[in-house]
Design a protein around this motif. Structure first.
Motif, short mmCIF file in Angstrom:
data_model
loop_
_atom_site.label_atom_id
_atom_site.label_comp_id
_atom_site.label_asym_id
_atom_site.label_seq_id
_atom_site.Cartn_x
_atom_site.Cartn_y
_atom_site.Cartn_z
N ASP A 129 -14.73 10.04 55.95
CA ASP A 129 -15.39 10.45 54.68
C ASP A 129 -14.80 11.50 53.96
O ASP A 129 -15.37 11.77 52.87
CB ASP A 129 -17.02 10.96 55.08
N TYR A 130 -13.77 12.05 54.64
CA TYR A 130 -13.13 13.22 53.92
C TYR A 130 -11.67 13.07 53.82
O TYR A 130 -11.15 13.59 52.86
CB TYR A 130 -13.58 14.50 54.78
N VAL A 131 -10.99 12.38 54.43
CA VAL A 131 -9.64 12.24 54.52
C VAL A 131 -9.17 10.80 54.76
O VAL A 131 -10.05 10.05 55.25
CB VAL A 131 -8.86 13.05 55.23
N ARG A 132 -7.91 10.60 54.11
CA ARG A 132 -7.38 9.23 54.38
C ARG A 132 -6.09 9.40 55.39
O ARG A 132 -5.36 10.41 55.30
CB ARG A 132 -6.64 8.85 53.00
N ILE A 133 -6.05 8.52 56.24
CA ILE A 133 -4.95 8.44 57.10
C ILE A 133 -4.05 7.27 56.85
O ILE A 133 -4.40 6.21 56.61
CB ILE A 133 -5.58 8.19 58.51
N LEU A 134 -2.72 7.91 56.42
CA LEU A 134 -1.70 6.94 56.03
C LEU A 134 -0.73 6.36 57.01
O LEU A 134 0.19 6.78 57.23
CB LEU A 134 -0.71 7.51 54.75
N SER A 135 -1.46 5.47 57.75
CA SER A 135 -0.50 4.66 58.77
C SER A 135 0.99 4.44 58.57
O SER A 135 1.78 4.30 59.40
CB SER A 135 -1.46 3.83 59.39
N GLU A 136 1.23 3.84 57.28
CA GLU A 136 2.23 3.46 56.81
C GLU A 136 3.55 4.54 56.77
O GLU A 136 4.60 4.27 56.95
CB GLU A 136 2.41 2.73 55.71
N ASN A 137 2.98 5.74 56.89
CA ASN A 137 3.85 6.94 56.89
C ASN A 137 3.90 7.68 58.23
O ASN A 137 4.87 8.78 58.31
CB ASN A 137 3.30 7.97 56.06
N ILE A 138 3.50 7.28 59.15
CA ILE A 138 3.44 7.75 60.52
C ILE A 138 4.66 7.33 61.43
O ILE A 138 4.89 6.07 61.44
CB ILE A 138 2.09 7.56 61.42
N GLN A 139 5.25 8.05 62.25
CA GLN A 139 6.26 7.91 62.98
C GLN A 139 5.89 6.46 64.07
O GLN A 139 4.81 6.70 64.66
CB GLN A 139 6.82 9.16 63.68
N ASP A 140 6.72 5.84 64.48
CA ASP A 140 6.62 4.91 65.42
C ASP A 140 6.13 5.44 66.79
O ASP A 140 6.86 6.49 67.10
CB ASP A 140 7.78 3.86 65.70
N GLY A 141 4.95 4.98 67.18
CA GLY A 141 4.71 5.75 68.53
C GLY A 141 3.89 6.66 68.46
O GLY A 141 3.22 7.24 69.47
N TYR A 142 3.57 7.09 67.31
CA TYR A 142 2.43 8.34 67.28
C TYR A 142 1.07 7.94 66.30
O TYR A 142 0.33 8.99 66.25
CB TYR A 142 3.17 9.64 66.59
N ALA A 143 0.86 6.74 66.49
CA ALA A 143 -0.41 6.17 65.63
C ALA A 143 -1.57 6.87 66.48
O ALA A 143 -2.78 7.14 65.75
CB ALA A 143 -0.34 4.65 65.31
N SER A 144 -1.52 6.76 67.83
CA SER A 144 -2.54 7.14 68.66
C SER A 144 -3.00 8.64 68.50
O SER A 144 -4.15 9.37 68.57
CB SER A 144 -2.32 7.09 70.17
N GLN A 145 -2.07 9.55 67.78
CA GLN A 145 -2.38 10.99 67.47
C GLN A 145 -3.31 11.09 66.41
O GLN A 145 -4.06 12.22 66.22
CB GLN A 145 -1.09 11.60 67.17
N PHE A 146 -3.70 9.88 65.63
CA PHE A 146 -4.64 9.97 64.32
C PHE A 146 -5.94 9.14 64.61
O PHE A 146 -6.69 8.84 63.84
CB PHE A 146 -3.79 9.40 63.35
N ALA A 147 -6.00 8.78 66.20
CA ALA A 147 -7.11 7.81 66.34
C ALA A 147 -8.47 8.58 66.13
O ALA A 147 -8.60 9.80 66.46
CB ALA A 147 -7.15 7.19 67.78
#
Length: 392
Positions: free
Chosen positions: A205-223
């Motif tokens: 409701d406050y931010v957007r997570i831009l998964s296309e810019n996240i390093q490979d293997g680090y997507a879980s840090q933004f879960a």
């Protein structure tokens, strides 16, 4: 009760917390120790699936800079009670899972001698930030069984990692050789029991997570954790918030505001929300800053003025209730028994002179031990009874 602000406080009806070789960055530098490990396994934290790295000795690296114990993870969903009954499980000494806050609002610590003077200066500056703005205190360990070890991880970076909450003698804060206050303040937040702000259940409701810019293997840090317990509104300025470019693989932001705006980098300070949230989770002994409880010693009854627990009410970390003649305070994942109604606030430490529990010892009926900041006595039925919180 003071208005509740932010800081994410994760609850779980099963859990508690960790550290070692992870890293939280100074957001203006974005440095992380090199991590070549690819051994990730699936576990459940707060009843949400997470990827963790086994570190040995029953600990796991989670969210890149948090080490959790095996007690804090499960192999499958177990279900979380939204409003647990205060006396549920208090007689079970082994019920140590979950995030546990520090007793008496005091982080007990010991220092390794491998920390440089420059990092020590930043460490003490960071402690002062928490001490001067919240009810949190720091104490050098003497003989306490619950404490953290503050040490250097040997990495040439402005980085760190920290245990999540109070975890007996296994708690650690690891600091790089160039770590500054902006990182250490954040790591102390983990030790107090806080997870990253961008994992809150309401973050979308406050931010957007831009998964296309996240390093490979680090997507879980933004879960996102749908079971997170949130105090107040989402706080983009929280010390627990990732920077806009954290784990970027292409120089583009990984997090923005909903309109695409880049928000300011994290600073070496606490936001208003951090302060209010911490004073809610760690209320002062006089019942101020969010506490519903006693009057700090003026009353003859520790339960005076405290409402009875209700299954129809929602409670937050730091709230106090009475239940079946006892005073309880809400922790991240359970209620802690503080004493029996009718008692005055004790002037002495009930745990003084009592040895810590050891799984290698044999105990008899009537024996007392300390465990995770509380006094327990073994009953004739073979079960441990919680006698209350250890004092200062």
């Amino acid at each position: 009760m003071k208005t509740k602000k932010t800081i994410q406080l994760i609850k779980f009806g099963l859990l508690s917390v960790g550290l070692f070789l992870g890293s939280c960055t100074n957001e203006s530098v974005e440095e992380f120790p090199e991590n070549n490990s690819t051994q990730l396994i699936k576990k459940f934290f707060n009843d949400e699936a997470v990827e963790v790295e086994p570190l040995g000795n029953g600990t796991y690296l989670m969210y890149e800079d948090v080490i959790v114990t095996e007690d804090q993870l499960t192999d499958q969903k177990v279900g979380i009670s939204e409003n647990p009954v205060p006396n549920e499980g208090v007689d079970k000494l082994a019920l140590s899972s979950g995030i546990r806050k520090w007793t008496n609002n005091t982080i007990v610590y010991t220092l390794d001698n491998n920390i440089s003077q420059s990092v020590l200066d930043e460490l003490y500056k960071s402690m002062d930030v928490w001490r001067d703005n919240t009810n949190v205190e720091f104490k050098v360990r003497t003989n306490e069984s619950d404490y953290i070890t503050i040490t250097s991880n040997g990495n040439n970076c402005n980085c760190g990692s920290a245990s999540l909450g109070m975890v007996g003698s296994r708690g650690v804060i690891n600091l790089g050789t160039r770590t500054t206050a902006v990182v250490i303040i954040h790591e102390i937040g983990h030790t107090l029991g806080y997870i990253h702000e961008q994992t809150r259940s309401d973050r979308d409701d406050y931010v957007r997570i831009l998964s296309e810019n996240i390093q490979d293997g680090y997507a879980s840090q933004f879960a996102r954790n749908t079971n997170s317990q949130n105090l107040g509104d989402f706080d983009i300025s929280s010390t627990m918030m990732y920077g806009a470019y954290t784990f970027s693989k292409n120089g583009q932001p990984t997090i923005t505001l909903l309109d695409g705006t880049i928000y300011p980098s994290r600073q070496a300070r606490l936001s208003d929300g951090d302060i209010a949230g911490t004073n809610q989770a760690y209320p002062s002994s006089d019942g101020g800053d969010g506490g519903d409880g006693g009057d700090g010693g003026d009353s003859e009854d520790i339960c005076e003025g405290v409402s009875e627990w209700s299954r129809f009410q929602s409670y937050s970390v730091g709230d106090q209730v009475t239940y079946q003649g006892y005073l309880y305070e809400r922790d991240f994942s359970r209620w802690n028994q503080l004493g029996q109604c009718g008692e005055t606030n004790p002037s002495a430490d009930i745990c003084e002179g009592v040895a810590a529990y050891s799984r290698n010892n044999n105990y008899s009926t009537g024996d007392s031990v300390t465990y995770n900041g509380y006094l327990y006595t073994l009953g004739s039925n073979g079960r441990w009874s919680n006698q209350g919180s250890c004092g200062n």
